[in-house]
Design a protein around this motif. Sequence first.
Motif, PDB file in Angstrom:
ATOM      1  N   LEU A  67       0.817  -1.219   0.000  1.00 52.44           N
ATOM      2  CA  LEU A  67       0.000   0.000   0.000  1.00 52.44           C
ATOM      3  C   LEU A  67       0.852   1.271   0.000  1.00 52.44           C
ATOM      4  N   PRO A  68       1.823   1.419   0.910  1.00 55.03           N
ATOM      5  CA  PRO A  68       2.631   2.645   0.837  1.00 55.03           C
ATOM      6  C   PRO A  68       3.481   2.715  -0.435  1.00 55.03           C
ATOM      7  N   LEU A  69       3.904   1.561  -0.956  1.00 59.02           N
ATOM      8  CA  LEU A  69       4.685   1.576  -2.187  1.00 59.02           C
ATOM      9  C   LEU A  69       3.824   2.019  -3.365  1.00 59.02           C
ATOM     10  N   ALA A  70       2.590   1.565  -3.425  1.00 60.68           N
ATOM     11  CA  ALA A  70       1.685   1.993  -4.496  1.00 60.68           C
ATOM     12  C   ALA A  70       1.452   3.497  -4.431  1.00 60.68           C
ATOM     13  N   LEU A  71       1.275   4.015  -3.227  1.00 67.16           N
ATOM     14  CA  LEU A  71       1.093   5.460  -3.056  1.00 67.16           C
ATOM     15  C   LEU A  71       2.363   6.208  -3.455  1.00 67.16           C
ATOM     16  N   LEU A  72       3.503   5.672  -3.084  1.00 70.18           N
ATOM     17  CA  LEU A  72       4.780   6.276  -3.443  1.00 70.18           C
ATOM     18  C   LEU A  72       4.930   6.351  -4.961  1.00 70.18           C
ATOM     19  N   VAL A  73       4.653   5.257  -5.653  1.00 67.91           N
ATOM     20  CA  VAL A  73       4.747   5.234  -7.115  1.00 67.91           C
ATOM     21  C   VAL A  73       3.783   6.267  -7.710  1.00 67.91           C
ATOM     22  N   GLY A  74       2.617   6.385  -7.110  1.00 65.25           N
ATOM     23  CA  GLY A  74       1.646   7.350  -7.593  1.00 65.25           C
ATOM     24  C   GLY A  74       2.087   8.788  -7.459  1.00 65.25           C
ATOM     25  N   LEU A  75       2.926   9.075  -6.482  1.00 63.25           N
ATOM     26  CA  LEU A  75       3.383  10.447  -6.257  1.00 63.25           C
ATOM     27  C   LEU A  75       4.703  10.773  -6.964  1.00 63.25           C
ATOM     28  N   LEU A  76       5.351   9.770  -7.539  1.00 63.64           N
ATOM     29  CA  LEU A  76       6.670   9.982  -8.133  1.00 63.64           C
ATOM     30  C   LEU A  76       6.680  11.025  -9.251  1.00 63.64           C
ATOM     31  N   SER A  77       5.589  11.172  -9.957  1.00 61.29           N
ATOM     32  CA  SER A  77       5.576  12.141 -11.056  1.00 61.29           C
ATOM     33  C   SER A  77       5.644  13.577 -10.538  1.00 61.29           C
ATOM     34  N   ASN A  78       5.364  13.774  -9.265  1.00 61.82           N
ATOM     35  CA  ASN A  78       5.416  15.102  -8.643  1.00 61.82           C
ATOM     36  C   ASN A  78       6.370  15.098  -7.452  1.00 61.82           C
ATOM     37  N   LEU A  79       7.559  14.614  -7.665  1.00 59.76           N
ATOM     38  CA  LEU A  79       8.532  14.462  -6.581  1.00 59.76           C
ATOM     39  C   LEU A  79       8.817  15.776  -5.851  1.00 59.76           C
ATOM     40  N   ALA A  80       8.936  16.856  -6.582  1.00 57.67           N
ATOM     41  CA  ALA A  80       9.236  18.139  -5.931  1.00 57.67           C
ATOM     42  C   ALA A  80       8.088  18.594  -5.040  1.00 57.67           C
ATOM     43  N   LEU A  81       6.864  18.388  -5.494  1.00 58.08           N
ATOM     44  CA  LEU A  81       5.689  18.827  -4.751  1.00 58.08           C
ATOM     45  C   LEU A  81       5.426  17.958  -3.523  1.00 58.08           C
ATOM     46  N   TYR A  82       5.672  16.654  -3.637  1.00 61.46           N
ATOM     47  CA  TYR A  82       5.335  15.706  -2.568  1.00 61.46           C
ATOM     48  C   TYR A  82       6.579  15.100  -1.909  1.00 61.46           C
ATOM     49  N   ARG A  83       7.632  15.868  -1.823  1.00 62.18           N
ATOM     50  CA  ARG A  83       8.901  15.376  -1.284  1.00 62.18           C
ATOM     51  C   ARG A  83       8.758  14.778   0.115  1.00 62.18           C
ATOM     52  N   SER A  84       8.127  15.489   1.030  1.00 65.97           N
ATOM     53  CA  SER A  84       8.021  14.991   2.407  1.00 65.97           C
ATOM     54  C   SER A  84       7.093  13.776   2.487  1.00 65.97           C
ATOM     55  N   GLU A  85       6.032  13.765   1.701  1.00 66.37           N
ATOM     56  CA  GLU A  85       5.114  12.625   1.680  1.00 66.37           C
ATOM     57  C   GLU A  85       5.817  11.380   1.146  1.00 66.37           C
ATOM     58  N   ILE A  86       6.596  11.568   0.084  1.00 63.25           N
ATOM     59  CA  ILE A  86       7.334  10.449  -0.505  1.00 63.25           C
ATOM     60  C   ILE A  86       8.375   9.927   0.489  1.00 63.25           C
ATOM     61  N   ALA A  87       9.045  10.814   1.193  1.00 62.16           N
ATOM     62  CA  ALA A  87      10.029  10.383   2.192  1.00 62.16           C
ATOM     63  C   ALA A  87       9.368   9.542   3.281  1.00 62.16           C
ATOM     64  N   ALA A  88       8.185   9.968   3.734  1.00 55.48           N
ATOM     65  CA  ALA A  88       7.459   9.203   4.759  1.00 55.48           C
ATOM     66  C   ALA A  88       7.025   7.842   4.218  1.00 55.48           C
ATOM     67  N   LEU A  89       6.586   7.791   2.969  1.00 53.65           N
ATOM     68  CA  LEU A  89       6.164   6.519   2.372  1.00 53.65           C
ATOM     69  C   LEU A  89       7.360   5.591   2.165  1.00 53.65           C
ATOM     70  N   LEU A  90       8.503   6.144   1.777  1.00 51.49           N
ATOM     71  CA  LEU A  90       9.724   5.332   1.665  1.00 51.49           C
ATOM     72  C   LEU A  90      10.044   4.662   2.990  1.00 51.49           C
ATOM     73  N   GLU A  91       9.967   5.421   4.063  1.00 47.69           N
ATOM     74  CA  GLU A  91      10.241   4.872   5.389  1.00 47.69           C
ATOM     75  C   GLU A  91       9.241   3.780   5.760  1.00 47.69           C
ATOM     76  N   ALA A  92       7.972   3.974   5.410  1.00 50.57           N
ATOM     77  CA  ALA A  92       6.947   2.968   5.722  1.00 50.57           C
ATOM     78  C   ALA A  92       7.207   1.667   4.974  1.00 50.57           C
ATOM     79  N   VAL A  93       7.608   1.770   3.719  1.00 49.79           N
ATOM     80  CA  VAL A  93       7.913   0.569   2.935  1.00 49.79           C
ATOM     81  C   VAL A  93       9.119  -0.148   3.532  1.00 49.79           C
ATOM     82  N   GLU A  94      10.142   0.600   3.895  1.00 47.49           N
ATOM     83  CA  GLU A  94      11.325  -0.009   4.495  1.00 47.49           C
ATOM     84  C   GLU A  94      11.009  -0.660   5.835  1.00 47.49           C
ATOM     85  N   ARG A  95      10.179  -0.006   6.656  1.00 44.74           N
ATOM     86  CA  ARG A  95       9.777  -0.601   7.951  1.00 44.74           C
ATOM     87  C   ARG A  95       9.041  -1.917   7.749  1.00 44.74           C
ATOM     88  N   ALA A  96       8.359  -2.046   6.611  1.00 43.71           N
ATOM     89  CA  ALA A  96       7.621  -3.276   6.314  1.00 43.71           C
ATOM     90  C   ALA A  96       8.537  -4.369   5.772  1.00 43.71           C
TER      91      ALA A  96
END
Length: 130
Positions: A67-96
């Motif tokens: 789930l967090p990886l799917a959301l992360l992939v969905g936000l990748l096209s707007n990396l500059a806009l969603y930088r902090s959200e993507i960082a949090a999702l990266l951490e969630a995927v790694e924790r899993a």
Amino acid sequence: MECPDCTVELVAFTVPPEYRDHLPGSEPGAGLCPHCLSFEAVTDPPAETPDFDRVGEAFPTAPDAALPLALLVGLLSNLALYRSEIAALLEAVERAGTDPLLVLDRLDRDESIETDLDLTGRRTQLEQLL
């Protein structure tokens, strides 16, 4: 629900409450296209567990990583806009217990996926976030 870009059926899912703040809009669900990795908001997501097997062999199937990886992939096209959200999702995927950068590498090499996203370039940018 079909992908508006390539008409393949989306892998639709309910966005868990802990991730809703990471997404634009207020829709309770999202959908990821297993063919082009397009990401769409879903107003009426299915109740059943999503079939992330359809996104390629590299994509995790356990919901706590998928789930967090799917959301992360969905936000990748707007990396500059969603930088902090993507960082949090990266951490969630790694924790899993999943390496999100390795998954992106494998998705990039998956011949069944035809995406406009520059996954190699995004991977490099994500490394800088970590």
